[in-house]
Design a protein around this motif. Structure first.
Motif: not given
Length: 155
Positions: A61-68, A98-110
């Motif tokens: 949905g609505p977001y800010q940041g790199p392509v999702a 477990p099962g993390h979805i990596a939309c951007d490899s630069r993400s470290k925590s969520e």
């Protein structure tokens, strides 16, 4: 950021949003405004956005940041964990989830917070990624839960 500084910033953001969100009750407009304010006012928010449930899928949905990622694999990753549990999920190191979805490899925590209608129905999540490990705490969860409740609050 120190806990005191973070608390002050969240309190200022909440006040600002309460004023900004009076212009419309439209949920998508409110989500967009919440994203923009959080993304630009909070340190280390690398990706800030909503995933919304539609036809049993989580769609961006609505977001800010790199392509999702446009569609999140069913019942995998942090966002689905928040939807399925109905609770905020904080992940200090996404590579260990477990099962993390990596939309951007630069993400470290969520952190993922369920978005609920006033009747308690979960319709999506607010998902925030950071380039820093262990960027989110229980304190973030409490403030962000309060902030996203504004999507459906009459102001």
């Amino acid at each position: 950021m120190s806990s005191r500084k973070k608390k002050g910033r969240y309190e200022r953001i909440t006040g600002q949003l309460k004023e900004l969100l009076t212009k419309t009750s439209d949920p998508v407009c409110r989500m967009s405004t919440i994203n923009a304010v959080l993304h630009h006012k909070m340190d280390n928010f690398f990706w800030t956005g909503f995933y919304l449930l539609k036809d049993d899928q989580l769609l961006v949905g609505p977001y800010q940041g790199p392509v999702a990622c446009q569609v999140l694999a069913k019942n995998q990753g942090v966002c689905w964990a928040a939807v399925n549990s109905g609770k905020t999920v904080i992940v200090p190191d996404v590579e260990k989830f477990p099962g993390h979805i990596a939309c951007d490899s630069r993400s470290k925590s969520e952190i993922a917070i369920p978005l609920k209608k006033p009747d308690g129905t979960i319709i999506g999540v607010l998902d925030i990624d950071s380039k820093e490990y262990a960027n989110f705490s229980e304190e973030d969860g409490v403030y962000l839960e309060n902030i996203i409740s504004l999507v459906y609050t009459e102001l």
